[in-house]
Design an enzyme around this catalytic site. Structure first.
Site, PDB file in Angstrom:
ATOM      1  N   GLU A  33       3.647  -2.630   4.216  1.00 17.46           N
ATOM      2  CA  GLU A  33       4.738  -1.941   4.942  1.00 17.46           C
ATOM      3  C   GLU A  33       5.630  -1.177   3.967  1.00 17.46           C
ATOM      4  O   GLU A  33       6.845  -1.147   4.122  1.00 17.46           O
ATOM      5  CB  GLU A  33       5.590  -2.930   5.765  1.00 17.46           C
ATOM      6  CG  GLU A  33       4.799  -3.965   6.500  1.00 17.46           C
ATOM      7  CD  GLU A  33       4.512  -3.656   7.957  1.00 17.46           C
ATOM      8  OE1 GLU A  33       5.346  -3.049   8.616  1.00 17.46           O
ATOM      9  OE2 GLU A  33       3.427  -4.039   8.429  1.00 17.46           O
TER      10      GLU A  33
HETATM   11  C1  FAD Z   1      -3.615  -7.432   2.980  1.00 23.33           C
HETATM   12  C2  FAD Z   1      -3.213  -6.017   3.282  1.00 23.33           C
HETATM   13  C3  FAD Z   1      -2.947  -5.650   4.585  1.00 23.33           C
HETATM   14  C4  FAD Z   1      -2.630  -4.312   4.885  1.00 23.33           C
HETATM   15  N1  FAD Z   1      -2.448  -3.949   6.196  1.00 23.33           N
HETATM   16  C5  FAD Z   1      -2.307  -2.636   6.495  1.00 23.33           C
HETATM   17  C6  FAD Z   1      -2.293  -2.201   7.865  1.00 23.33           C
HETATM   18  O1  FAD Z   1      -2.382  -3.001   8.808  1.00 23.33           O
HETATM   19  N2  FAD Z   1      -2.192  -0.868   8.119  1.00 23.33           N
HETATM   20  C7  FAD Z   1      -2.100   0.059   7.126  1.00 23.33           C
HETATM   21  O2  FAD Z   1      -2.014   1.236   7.435  1.00 23.33           O
HETATM   22  N3  FAD Z   1      -2.098  -0.324   5.822  1.00 23.33           N
HETATM   23  C8  FAD Z   1      -2.215  -1.639   5.487  1.00 23.33           C
HETATM   24  N4  FAD Z   1      -2.249  -2.033   4.174  1.00 23.33           N
HETATM   25  C9  FAD Z   1      -2.131  -1.037   3.115  1.00 23.33           C
HETATM   26  C10 FAD Z   1      -0.774  -1.073   2.423  1.00 23.33           C
HETATM   27  O3  FAD Z   1       0.194  -0.568   3.287  1.00 23.33           O
HETATM   28  C11 FAD Z   1      -0.897  -0.267   1.119  1.00 23.33           C
HETATM   29  O4  FAD Z   1      -1.712  -1.031   0.237  1.00 23.33           O
HETATM   30  C12 FAD Z   1       0.454   0.023   0.494  1.00 23.33           C
HETATM   31  O5  FAD Z   1       1.153   0.963   1.266  1.00 23.33           O
HETATM   32  C13 FAD Z   1       0.327   0.563  -0.934  1.00 23.33           C
HETATM   33  O6  FAD Z   1      -0.589   1.604  -1.016  1.00 23.33           O
HETATM   34  P1  FAD Z   1      -1.731   1.586  -2.124  1.00 23.33           P
HETATM   35  O7  FAD Z   1      -2.411   0.270  -2.038  1.00 23.33           O
HETATM   36  O8  FAD Z   1      -2.564   2.782  -1.955  1.00 23.33           O
HETATM   37  O9  FAD Z   1      -0.987   1.621  -3.509  1.00 23.33           O
HETATM   38  P2  FAD Z   1      -0.485   2.936  -4.266  1.00 23.33           P
HETATM   39  O10 FAD Z   1       0.253   3.822  -3.329  1.00 23.33           O
HETATM   40  O11 FAD Z   1      -1.635   3.515  -5.007  1.00 23.33           O
HETATM   41  O12 FAD Z   1       0.535   2.320  -5.306  1.00 23.33           O
HETATM   42  C14 FAD Z   1       0.151   1.739  -6.537  1.00 23.33           C
HETATM   43  C15 FAD Z   1       1.407   1.371  -7.304  1.00 23.33           C
HETATM   44  O13 FAD Z   1       2.188   2.563  -7.555  1.00 23.33           O
HETATM   45  C16 FAD Z   1       3.507   2.369  -7.049  1.00 23.33           C
HETATM   46  N5  FAD Z   1       4.031   3.641  -6.549  1.00 23.33           N
HETATM   47  C17 FAD Z   1       3.414   4.529  -5.734  1.00 23.33           C
HETATM   48  N6  FAD Z   1       4.228   5.559  -5.468  1.00 23.33           N
HETATM   49  C18 FAD Z   1       5.386   5.330  -6.120  1.00 23.33           C
HETATM   50  C19 FAD Z   1       6.623   6.021  -6.251  1.00 23.33           C
HETATM   51  N7  FAD Z   1       6.859   7.177  -5.603  1.00 23.33           N
HETATM   52  N8  FAD Z   1       7.577   5.477  -7.024  1.00 23.33           N
HETATM   53  C20 FAD Z   1       7.380   4.299  -7.665  1.00 23.33           C
HETATM   54  N9  FAD Z   1       6.242   3.596  -7.585  1.00 23.33           N
HETATM   55  C21 FAD Z   1       5.251   4.105  -6.823  1.00 23.33           C
HETATM   56  C22 FAD Z   1       3.361   1.343  -5.933  1.00 23.33           C
HETATM   57  O14 FAD Z   1       4.580   0.687  -5.669  1.00 23.33           O
HETATM   58  C23 FAD Z   1       2.305   0.414  -6.518  1.00 23.33           C
HETATM   59  O15 FAD Z   1       2.920  -0.484  -7.388  1.00 23.33           O
HETATM   60  C24 FAD Z   1      -2.529  -3.361   3.846  1.00 23.33           C
HETATM   61  C25 FAD Z   1      -2.757  -3.763   2.526  1.00 23.33           C
HETATM   62  C26 FAD Z   1      -3.110  -5.068   2.235  1.00 23.33           C
HETATM   63  C27 FAD Z   1      -3.396  -5.444   0.813  1.00 23.33           C
END
Ligand code: FAD
Length: 377
Positions: free
Chosen positions: A357
């Site tokens: 989220e």
């Molecule tokens: C168990 C689980 C359940 C989930 N359920 C859902 C769901 O039901 N529906 C859905 O749509 N998604 C879901 N997700 C996805 C989740 O919302 C994303 O994993 C999350 O938004 C982070 O995206 P990412 O994994 O691509 O990480 P990235 O966006 O690649 O981020 C990697 C790192 O970079 C940091 N970062 C990125 N941008 C910035 C910035 N501008 N400033 C500072 N730091 C930054 C992040 O904080 C993180 O530490 C789920 C994920 C998991 C693991």
């Protein structure tokens, strides 16, 4: 807590102790989600707390939902997040759906007969959700979806999916939201993720290959998808915060109880001031989180939602859950690291609360944006 909330909490405590807790160790290991538990929570009214009574819900507020989710999370974070996300889907339908869509999809979700899921993230667009690539091409009578969604909570067990797909230009304005049902032609499930925690909650990839979605399943209007998603996450932040508070409550309770039983150096380990200070800090952090989440929920219920506070509540409560569950393992010592006690599961379940989220870094981005707005005016 008001009288109604105390009643909801007591009812859930009784149900969770009898019907969830006994399965948790086994099901966490086997990664087994029990639909009957979700259905039973539905029969008790807990899967549609904020949905209007006209559509089969309880018609209550976010403060009440937070109390319920916090209580369930003490026993199972997985079932709590299943309800949190399914409630978010109902909130989307309630806010952006037309009357036909509400009548068609809300009753089964509110009653707990079906689960709802929210599909925004893709492999290349998590935090940068507006960069999503799944397309929805307009054709006669509807849209054809192509693309893949990643990490979808309740993927495979949910029946109603709110799917964000691109109908127009690059960026947020070209995104639309669709209601997609399990079993539609061209909609299938990819791999089930192997995760550190939330093992009872299935997380799956959703695959769309020329999936025809009728025009009547578009939410609101083309181009509204990002607004739909962001409005949903504003509420999701509060409910995820409440899940984190429930988990922290349980981890603290287990820590205090254990420290009063375990003896080293001929005395209860609770007597050591090093541990007392640790538990005093844990209690202080848990209470601060609870009040932040409660206040964010109260403002939402009173029609004056505060995005900055909701982000703070999510960040504070989930960081606290991570810290408190890690400290709980420390207080248990070696046995805390084994599955003999549930604290190692609590620690594994806490981690992802800082990621979903909107990661906690993204919460800071939004809080900073709010600060800039406040002080620029
Ligand atoms: C168990 C689980 C359940 C989930 N359920 C859902 C769901 O039901 N529906 C859905 O749509 N998604 C879901 N997700 C996805 C989740 O919302 C994303 O994993 C999350 O938004 C982070 O995206 P990412 O994994 O691509 O990480 P990235 O966006 O690649 O981020 C990697 C790192 O970079 C940091 N970062 C990125 N941008 C910035 C910035 N501008 N400033 C500072 N730091 C930054 C992040 O904080 C993180 O530490 C789920 C994920 C998991 C693991």
């Amino acid at each position: 807590m008001n009288e109604l909330q105390q009643e909801l909490r007591a009812q859930l405590e009784k149900y969770c102790k009898a019907s969830i807790e006994p399965h948790m160790e086994h099901d966490d290991h086997a990664e087994n989600f029990r639909m009957e538990i979700f259905n039973e929570l539905g029969s008790l009214g807990f899967t549609g707390i904020t949905t209007a009574e006209d559509y089969g819900g309880m018609g209550l507020g976010y403060q009440d939902l937070c109390v319920a989710l916090g209580e369930i999370a003490k026993y199972s974070v997985s079932y709590a997040v299943t309800i949190s996300v399914s409630s978010m889907v109902q909130a989307i339908l309630n806010e952006f759906g037309n009357e036909d869509q509400k009548q068609k999809y809300l009753p089964a979700l509110a009653s707990g007969e079906e689960i709802g899921a929210f599909a925004l993230s893709e492999s290349h667009s998590g935090s940068d959700a507006a960069g999503l690539k799944t397309t929805a091409k307009k054709v006669e009578g509807g849209y054809v979806l192509n693309g893949t969604k990643m990490w979808i909570t309740s993927g495979g067990v949910a029946k109603t999916y709110i799917v964000m797909a691109r109908t127009g230009e690059e960026g947020p304005k070209g995104i639309s939201a669709f209601i997609v049902r399990d079993g539609m032609d061209g909609f299938s499930y990819g791999k089930k993720e192997k995760k550190m925690g939330w093992k009872v909650s299935p997380t799956r990839e959703l695959v769309f290959e020329n999936c025809f979605v009728p025009a009547e399943n578009l939410l609101k209007a083309e181009g509204m998808g990002f607004t739909v998603a962001m409005a949903a996450l504003d509420k999701g932040r509060i409910t995820i915060g409440s899940v984190a508070v429930g988990l922290s409550d349980r981890a603290l309770a287990e820590s205090v109880k254990y420290s009063l039983e375990r003896k080293q150096f001929n005395q209860e380990i609770f007597n050591f001031q090093g541990l007392q200070f640790m538990m005093a800090d844990m209690a202080c952090e848990v209470e601060s989180s609870r009040y932040l989440v409660k206040e964010a929920a109260r403002l939402y219920d009173e029609g004056i939602p505060n995005q900055k506070l909701a982000c703070m509540a999510k960040m504070k409560a989930t960081d606290t859950a991570m810290k408190v569950t890690t400290d709980a393992v420390q207080i248990f010592g070696g046995v805390g690291y084994t599955s003999e006690y549930p604290v190692e599961r609590f620690m594994r379940d806490a981690k992802v609360l800082q990621i979903v989220e909107g990661t906690n870094q993204i919460q800071k981005v939004v809080i900073a944006r709010c600060l800039k707005k406040e002080f620029s005016n």
